[in-house]
Design an enzyme around this catalytic site. Structure first.
Site, PDB file in Angstrom:
ATOM      1  N   TYR A  81       0.817  -1.126   0.074  1.00 34.40           N
ATOM      2  CA  TYR A  81      -0.007  -0.044   0.107  1.00 34.40           C
ATOM      3  C   TYR A  81       0.884   1.297   0.020  1.00 34.40           C
ATOM      4  O   TYR A  81       1.739   1.409   0.796  1.00 34.40           O
ATOM      5  CB  TYR A  81      -1.107  -0.049   1.103  1.00 34.40           C
ATOM      6  CG  TYR A  81      -2.165  -0.689   1.142  1.00 34.40           C
ATOM      7  CD1 TYR A  81      -2.217  -1.759   0.223  1.00 34.40           C
ATOM      8  CD2 TYR A  81      -3.370  -0.461   1.675  1.00 34.40           C
ATOM      9  CE1 TYR A  81      -3.708  -2.374   0.299  1.00 34.40           C
ATOM     10  CE2 TYR A  81      -4.550  -0.845   1.796  1.00 34.40           C
ATOM     11  CZ  TYR A  81      -4.740  -1.973   0.771  1.00 34.40           C
ATOM     12  OH  TYR A  81      -5.857  -2.578   0.771  1.00 34.40           O
ATOM     13  N   GLY A  88      -5.487  -2.983   6.276  1.00 38.82           N
ATOM     14  CA  GLY A  88      -6.216  -3.517   7.652  1.00 38.82           C
ATOM     15  C   GLY A  88      -5.378  -4.144   8.666  1.00 38.82           C
ATOM     16  O   GLY A  88      -4.496  -4.983   7.895  1.00 38.82           O
ATOM     17  N   ASP A  90      -5.549  -6.345  10.654  1.00 40.76           N
ATOM     18  CA  ASP A  90      -5.822  -8.015  10.665  1.00 40.76           C
ATOM     19  C   ASP A  90      -5.245  -8.510   9.338  1.00 40.76           C
ATOM     20  O   ASP A  90      -4.672  -9.527   9.518  1.00 40.76           O
ATOM     21  CB  ASP A  90      -7.423  -8.105  10.641  1.00 40.76           C
ATOM     22  CG  ASP A  90      -8.422  -7.272   9.584  1.00 40.76           C
ATOM     23  OD1 ASP A  90      -7.731  -6.483   8.967  1.00 40.76           O
ATOM     24  OD2 ASP A  90      -9.278  -8.067   9.393  1.00 40.76           O
ATOM     25  N   ARG A  91      -5.452  -7.878   8.314  1.00 38.85           N
ATOM     26  CA  ARG A  91      -4.839  -8.564   7.019  1.00 38.85           C
ATOM     27  C   ARG A  91      -3.324  -8.329   7.119  1.00 38.85           C
ATOM     28  O   ARG A  91      -2.650  -9.631   6.912  1.00 38.85           O
ATOM     29  CB  ARG A  91      -5.063  -7.689   5.774  1.00 38.85           C
ATOM     30  CG  ARG A  91      -6.633  -7.868   5.514  1.00 38.85           C
ATOM     31  CD  ARG A  91      -7.048  -6.731   4.373  1.00 38.85           C
ATOM     32  NE  ARG A  91      -6.088  -6.741   3.248  1.00 38.85           N
ATOM     33  CZ  ARG A  91      -6.160  -6.100   2.443  1.00 38.85           C
ATOM     34  NH1 ARG A  91      -6.706  -4.970   2.159  1.00 38.85           N
ATOM     35  NH2 ARG A  91      -5.382  -6.338   1.145  1.00 38.85           N
ATOM     36  N   ASP A 111      -8.471 -14.628   5.025  1.00 40.80           N
ATOM     37  CA  ASP A 111      -9.320 -14.431   6.229  1.00 40.80           C
ATOM     38  C   ASP A 111     -10.652 -14.509   5.956  1.00 40.80           C
ATOM     39  O   ASP A 111     -11.083 -13.383   5.338  1.00 40.80           O
ATOM     40  CB  ASP A 111      -8.685 -13.236   6.776  1.00 40.80           C
ATOM     41  CG  ASP A 111      -9.222 -13.455   8.282  1.00 40.80           C
ATOM     42  OD1 ASP A 111     -10.129 -13.939   8.819  1.00 40.80           O
ATOM     43  OD2 ASP A 111      -8.946 -12.482   9.164  1.00 40.80           O
ATOM     44  N   THR A 114     -16.275 -11.807   8.548  1.00 48.03           N
ATOM     45  CA  THR A 114     -17.555 -11.081   7.893  1.00 48.03           C
ATOM     46  C   THR A 114     -17.080 -10.431   6.805  1.00 48.03           C
ATOM     47  O   THR A 114     -18.011 -10.433   5.923  1.00 48.03           O
ATOM     48  CB  THR A 114     -17.364  -9.845   9.246  1.00 48.03           C
ATOM     49  OG1 THR A 114     -17.753 -10.303  10.159  1.00 48.03           O
ATOM     50  CG2 THR A 114     -18.533  -8.707   8.625  1.00 48.03           C
ATOM     51  N   THR A 166     -35.998 -20.410  -2.730  1.00 48.32           N
ATOM     52  CA  THR A 166     -35.142 -18.907  -2.749  1.00 48.32           C
ATOM     53  C   THR A 166     -34.191 -18.979  -1.646  1.00 48.32           C
ATOM     54  O   THR A 166     -33.081 -18.476  -1.897  1.00 48.32           O
ATOM     55  CB  THR A 166     -36.274 -17.865  -2.691  1.00 48.32           C
ATOM     56  OG1 THR A 166     -37.216 -17.846  -3.842  1.00 48.32           O
ATOM     57  CG2 THR A 166     -35.790 -16.276  -2.783  1.00 48.32           C
TER      58      THR A 166
END
Length: 231
Positions: A81, A88, A90-91, A111, A114, A166
């Site tokens: 980056y 992030g 976490d990444r 990962d 969410t 569905t």
């Protein structure tokens, strides 16, 4: 003894670390004696400021705490980056954990929680960038909230198949989207291993059925542990 904390968008996980051993703990259940044995707390958080404050309130004021952030480089790993702090944490910690476990190998680090994050790391430690997409359950929630008469279904472990209702079609579509993205990521760049973590990591591993796809539930904790006594 060190306390390692991974605070995500939907839940907070913690463990005690000593001499290479990770022991899962619940912060609210730690006793005064437990706290006295902890030398330092290391935290990686992608949660909102209010949630971070709530976490801080659970920790003794006397505990030395270090909130980690993504940086341009760490332990021989380079962040791709242009604004390294925008990656992030976490990444970043998952990447550092994967590099510690599988050094000098080209990796795809995933990962699956969410959100599903995917990051490529070259054998010489260069982060090549990544992808972010909505996780399996998040995709279903988004569709349910935006569409009338559609309900979410529990995640099934069977192989992909057409949905005959569905609800089933939504669930199978979410699985297809995530698994398809993972397969595209594997094909995009030459890699030696896929390293999975996160709540849906085991599901993805099972669906891919590939010996080069490895599950490391404590991957972020491995990344956190690299910062022990490192300033």
């Amino acid at each position: 003894m060190h306390l390692l904390i991974d605070q995500g968008n939907s839940r907070t996980k913690a463990c005690l670390y000593k001499e290479g051993v990770f022991t899962d703990v619940v912060l609210s259940e730690l006793t005064p004696t437990d706290w006295l044995s902890i030398k330092q707390g290391l935290i990686g958080s992608v949660a909102a400021a209010e949630q971070q404050q709530q976490l801080q309130s659970l920790l003794p004021a006397s505990l030395a705490v270090r909130w980690l952030r993504s940086t341009a480089q760490a332990f021989g790993i380079s962040n791709s980056y242009q604004q390294p702090e925008k990656l992030g944490v976490d990444r970043w910690l998952a990447i550092l954990g994967a590099a510690a476990l599988y050094p000098n190998q080209s990796l795809l680090v995933i990962d699956a929680g969410t959100a599903v994050t995917m990051d490529w790391l070259s054998a010489d430690g260069v982060h090549a960038g990544g992808w972010i997409l909505a996780g399996l359950h998040t995709q279903q929630r988004i569709l349910v909230s935006a569409t009338a008469q559609v309900e979410a279904a529990a995640l099934s472990l069977h192989p992909l198949q057409p949905g005959t209702s569905t609800t089933a079609a939504v669930a199978e579509g979410a699985k297809a989207a995530v698994l398809g993205a993972v397969q595209q990521a594997i094909q995009l760049r030459r890699i030696e291993r896929v390293v999975l973590t996160g709540g849906d990591g085991a599901f993805i591993q099972q669906q891919l059925n590939n010996n080069a796809v490895l599950l490391e539930p404590k991957l972020i904790f491995y990344g956190l542990a690299r910062f022990i006594d490192n300033n």
